[in-house]
Write a protein that holds these residues in place. Structure first.
Motif, PDB file in Angstrom:
ATOM      1  N   GLU A   9       0.776  -1.047   0.073  1.00  0.00           N
ATOM      2  CA  GLU A   9      -0.201  -0.142  -0.001  1.00  0.00           C
ATOM      3  C   GLU A   9       0.928   1.202   0.045  1.00  0.00           C
ATOM      4  O   GLU A   9       0.510   2.244  -0.674  1.00  0.00           O
ATOM      5  CB  GLU A   9      -0.770   0.173   1.296  1.00  0.00           C
ATOM      6  CG  GLU A   9      -2.204  -0.950   1.361  1.00  0.00           C
ATOM      7  CD  GLU A   9      -3.015  -0.633   2.276  1.00  0.00           C
ATOM      8  OE1 GLU A   9      -3.878   0.254   2.265  1.00  0.00           O
ATOM      9  OE2 GLU A   9      -2.702  -1.261   3.607  1.00  0.00           O
ATOM     10  N   ILE A  10       1.732   1.289   0.890  1.00  0.00           N
ATOM     11  CA  ILE A  10       2.787   2.348   0.920  1.00  0.00           C
ATOM     12  C   ILE A  10       3.441   2.651  -0.328  1.00  0.00           C
ATOM     13  O   ILE A  10       3.723   3.648  -0.898  1.00  0.00           O
ATOM     14  CB  ILE A  10       3.683   2.248   2.160  1.00  0.00           C
ATOM     15  CG1 ILE A  10       2.808   2.151   3.378  1.00  0.00           C
ATOM     16  CG2 ILE A  10       5.031   3.248   2.084  1.00  0.00           C
ATOM     17  CD1 ILE A  10       3.722   2.163   4.664  1.00  0.00           C
ATOM     18  N   LEU A  11       4.058   1.387  -0.833  1.00  0.00           N
ATOM     19  CA  LEU A  11       4.793   1.333  -2.171  1.00  0.00           C
ATOM     20  C   LEU A  11       3.840   1.994  -3.244  1.00  0.00           C
ATOM     21  O   LEU A  11       4.403   2.808  -4.077  1.00  0.00           O
ATOM     22  CB  LEU A  11       5.339   0.279  -2.714  1.00  0.00           C
ATOM     23  CG  LEU A  11       6.699  -0.465  -1.877  1.00  0.00           C
ATOM     24  CD1 LEU A  11       6.843  -1.604  -1.983  1.00  0.00           C
ATOM     25  CD2 LEU A  11       7.823   0.547  -2.369  1.00  0.00           C
ATOM     26  N   GLN A  12       2.781   1.750  -3.075  1.00  0.00           N
ATOM     27  CA  GLN A  12       1.466   2.202  -4.244  1.00  0.00           C
ATOM     28  C   GLN A  12       1.473   3.434  -4.295  1.00  0.00           C
ATOM     29  O   GLN A  12       1.322   4.176  -5.353  1.00  0.00           O
ATOM     30  CB  GLN A  12       0.403   1.494  -4.266  1.00  0.00           C
ATOM     31  CG  GLN A  12       0.301   0.067  -4.767  1.00  0.00           C
ATOM     32  CD  GLN A  12      -0.889  -0.708  -4.571  1.00  0.00           C
ATOM     33  OE1 GLN A  12      -1.556  -0.636  -3.557  1.00  0.00           O
ATOM     34  NE2 GLN A  12      -0.897  -1.917  -5.239  1.00  0.00           N
ATOM     35  N   GLN A  24       2.442  12.747   4.407  1.00  0.00           N
ATOM     36  CA  GLN A  24       1.560  12.881   2.839  1.00  0.00           C
ATOM     37  C   GLN A  24       1.432  11.290   2.593  1.00  0.00           C
ATOM     38  O   GLN A  24       0.209  11.020   2.225  1.00  0.00           O
ATOM     39  CB  GLN A  24       2.653  13.267   1.772  1.00  0.00           C
ATOM     40  CG  GLN A  24       2.962  14.754   1.918  1.00  0.00           C
ATOM     41  CD  GLN A  24       4.113  14.986   0.883  1.00  0.00           C
ATOM     42  OE1 GLN A  24       4.869  14.344   0.840  1.00  0.00           O
ATOM     43  NE2 GLN A  24       4.053  16.177   0.177  1.00  0.00           N
ATOM     44  N   VAL A  25       2.060  10.298   3.015  1.00  0.00           N
ATOM     45  CA  VAL A  25       1.945   8.894   2.896  1.00  0.00           C
ATOM     46  C   VAL A  25       0.518   8.716   3.561  1.00  0.00           C
ATOM     47  O   VAL A  25      -0.360   7.970   3.353  1.00  0.00           O
ATOM     48  CB  VAL A  25       2.890   7.985   2.992  1.00  0.00           C
ATOM     49  CG1 VAL A  25       2.567   6.560   2.838  1.00  0.00           C
ATOM     50  CG2 VAL A  25       3.971   8.181   1.820  1.00  0.00           C
ATOM     51  N   HIS A  26       0.716   8.863   4.979  1.00  0.00           N
ATOM     52  CA  HIS A  26      -0.469   8.633   5.786  1.00  0.00           C
ATOM     53  C   HIS A  26      -1.640   9.311   5.362  1.00  0.00           C
ATOM     54  O   HIS A  26      -2.765   8.544   5.462  1.00  0.00           O
ATOM     55  CB  HIS A  26      -0.031   9.298   7.262  1.00  0.00           C
ATOM     56  CG  HIS A  26      -1.088   9.062   8.265  1.00  0.00           C
ATOM     57  ND1 HIS A  26      -1.740  10.319   8.737  1.00  0.00           N
ATOM     58  CD2 HIS A  26      -1.364   7.962   9.144  1.00  0.00           C
ATOM     59  CE1 HIS A  26      -2.786   9.761   9.560  1.00  0.00           C
ATOM     60  NE2 HIS A  26      -2.558   8.553   9.844  1.00  0.00           N
ATOM     61  N   GLU A  27      -1.627  10.455   4.743  1.00  0.00           N
ATOM     62  CA  GLU A  27      -3.069  11.008   4.505  1.00  0.00           C
ATOM     63  C   GLU A  27      -3.668  10.279   3.281  1.00  0.00           C
ATOM     64  O   GLU A  27      -4.908  10.214   3.265  1.00  0.00           O
ATOM     65  CB  GLU A  27      -2.677  12.661   4.009  1.00  0.00           C
ATOM     66  CG  GLU A  27      -2.416  13.656   5.085  1.00  0.00           C
ATOM     67  CD  GLU A  27      -1.958  15.071   4.682  1.00  0.00           C
ATOM     68  OE1 GLU A  27      -1.919  15.197   3.538  1.00  0.00           O
ATOM     69  OE2 GLU A  27      -1.675  15.508   5.567  1.00  0.00           O
ATOM     70  N   GLU A  28      -2.663   9.878   2.375  1.00  0.00           N
ATOM     71  CA  GLU A  28      -3.246   9.118   1.426  1.00  0.00           C
ATOM     72  C   GLU A  28      -3.753   7.685   1.677  1.00  0.00           C
ATOM     73  O   GLU A  28      -4.807   7.300   1.353  1.00  0.00           O
ATOM     74  CB  GLU A  28      -1.953   8.652   0.251  1.00  0.00           C
ATOM     75  CG  GLU A  28      -1.779   9.706  -0.752  1.00  0.00           C
ATOM     76  CD  GLU A  28      -2.935  10.260  -1.516  1.00  0.00           C
ATOM     77  OE1 GLU A  28      -3.664   9.482  -2.111  1.00  0.00           O
ATOM     78  OE2 GLU A  28      -3.116  11.281  -1.628  1.00  0.00           O
ATOM     79  N   LEU A  29      -3.134   7.045   2.967  1.00  0.00           N
ATOM     80  CA  LEU A  29      -3.505   5.867   3.435  1.00  0.00           C
ATOM     81  C   LEU A  29      -5.111   6.039   3.831  1.00  0.00           C
ATOM     82  O   LEU A  29      -5.959   5.087   3.882  1.00  0.00           O
ATOM     83  CB  LEU A  29      -2.500   5.178   4.225  1.00  0.00           C
ATOM     84  CG  LEU A  29      -1.132   4.652   3.507  1.00  0.00           C
ATOM     85  CD1 LEU A  29      -0.118   4.242   4.580  1.00  0.00           C
ATOM     86  CD2 LEU A  29      -1.581   3.777   2.556  1.00  0.00           C
ATOM     87  N   THR A  30      -5.056   6.853   4.763  1.00  0.00           N
ATOM     88  CA  THR A  30      -6.373   7.163   5.768  1.00  0.00           C
ATOM     89  C   THR A  30      -7.588   7.236   4.733  1.00  0.00           C
ATOM     90  O   THR A  30      -8.622   7.213   5.262  1.00  0.00           O
ATOM     91  CB  THR A  30      -6.251   8.214   6.610  1.00  0.00           C
ATOM     92  OG1 THR A  30      -5.732   9.351   6.013  1.00  0.00           O
ATOM     93  CG2 THR A  30      -5.160   7.869   7.582  1.00  0.00           C
ATOM     94  N   GLN A  31      -7.231   7.549   3.433  1.00  0.00           N
ATOM     95  CA  GLN A  31      -8.487   7.701   2.591  1.00  0.00           C
ATOM     96  C   GLN A  31      -9.331   6.366   2.275  1.00  0.00           C
ATOM     97  O   GLN A  31     -10.511   6.361   2.040  1.00  0.00           O
ATOM     98  CB  GLN A  31      -8.022   8.384   1.106  1.00  0.00           C
ATOM     99  CG  GLN A  31      -7.551   9.896   1.350  1.00  0.00           C
ATOM    100  CD  GLN A  31      -7.343  10.248  -0.102  1.00  0.00           C
ATOM    101  OE1 GLN A  31      -7.543   9.855  -1.266  1.00  0.00           O
ATOM    102  NE2 GLN A  31      -6.560  11.558  -0.075  1.00  0.00           N
ATOM    103  N   ALA A  40       2.284   4.268  10.308  1.00  0.00           N
ATOM    104  CA  ALA A  40       2.774   4.584   8.898  1.00  0.00           C
ATOM    105  C   ALA A  40       4.380   4.872   9.109  1.00  0.00           C
ATOM    106  O   ALA A  40       5.077   4.224   8.352  1.00  0.00           O
ATOM    107  CB  ALA A  40       2.015   5.565   8.466  1.00  0.00           C
ATOM    108  N   LEU A  41       4.588   5.598   9.999  1.00  0.00           N
ATOM    109  CA  LEU A  41       6.033   5.992  10.153  1.00  0.00           C
ATOM    110  C   LEU A  41       6.908   4.611  10.454  1.00  0.00           C
ATOM    111  O   LEU A  41       7.973   4.651   9.951  1.00  0.00           O
ATOM    112  CB  LEU A  41       6.261   6.911  11.523  1.00  0.00           C
ATOM    113  CG  LEU A  41       7.701   7.331  12.057  1.00  0.00           C
ATOM    114  CD1 LEU A  41       8.389   7.906  10.679  1.00  0.00           C
ATOM    115  CD2 LEU A  41       7.619   8.198  13.202  1.00  0.00           C
TER     116      LEU A  41
END
Length: 122
Positions: A9-12, A24-31, A40-41
């Motif tokens: 998921e993070i790689l995507q 920024q990654v966290h914001e995308e994942l929480t969608q 996430a960190l």
């Protein structure tokens, strides 16, 4: 190296957006699902240690990027899937995938073109 589902998921996100901070990654994942910022960190730190991510430490917040391309990961995952689930038979994998009936007309046309490139005399 086989990434976990969470790592994928993070790689995507990174493949789609390019280099990103953890926030920024966290914001995308929480969608798509609930995930804590510290989770996430930690995942991204582990991925950096495993060599899946590069980390740029220029600024106060680190920027991460994927160390492998999407195609590299797909090749690895498909290779393992063929070996383990289909006993090394790529044709069984393709037949199973196409038998699901989810390929669009455009995708089937692309597959035909690829087959023609591989074996133009067929």
């Amino acid at each position: 190296m086989k990434p976990t589902d969470a790592e994928l998921e993070i790689l995507q996100v990174l493949w789609q957006k390019g280099p990103c901070t953890v926030r920024q990654v966290h914001e995308e994942l929480t969608q798509n699902r609930e995930i804590g910022y510290t989770t996430a960190l930690k995942l991204m730190q582990i991925m950096h240690e495993k060599g899946l991510l590069d980390r740029m430490e220029d600024s106060r917040s680190h920027t991460y990027s994927a160390n492998l391309t999407e195609e590299d990961i797909q090749r690895t995952l498909v290779g393992r899937l063929v070996d383990t689930a289909f006993r090394g038979s790529a044709s069984k994998l393709v037949m199973q995938a196409l038998g699901q009936g989810k390929a669009s007309r455009e995708e089937l046309d692309e597959i035909r073109q690829l087959l023609n490139q591989i074996n133009p005399d067929a």
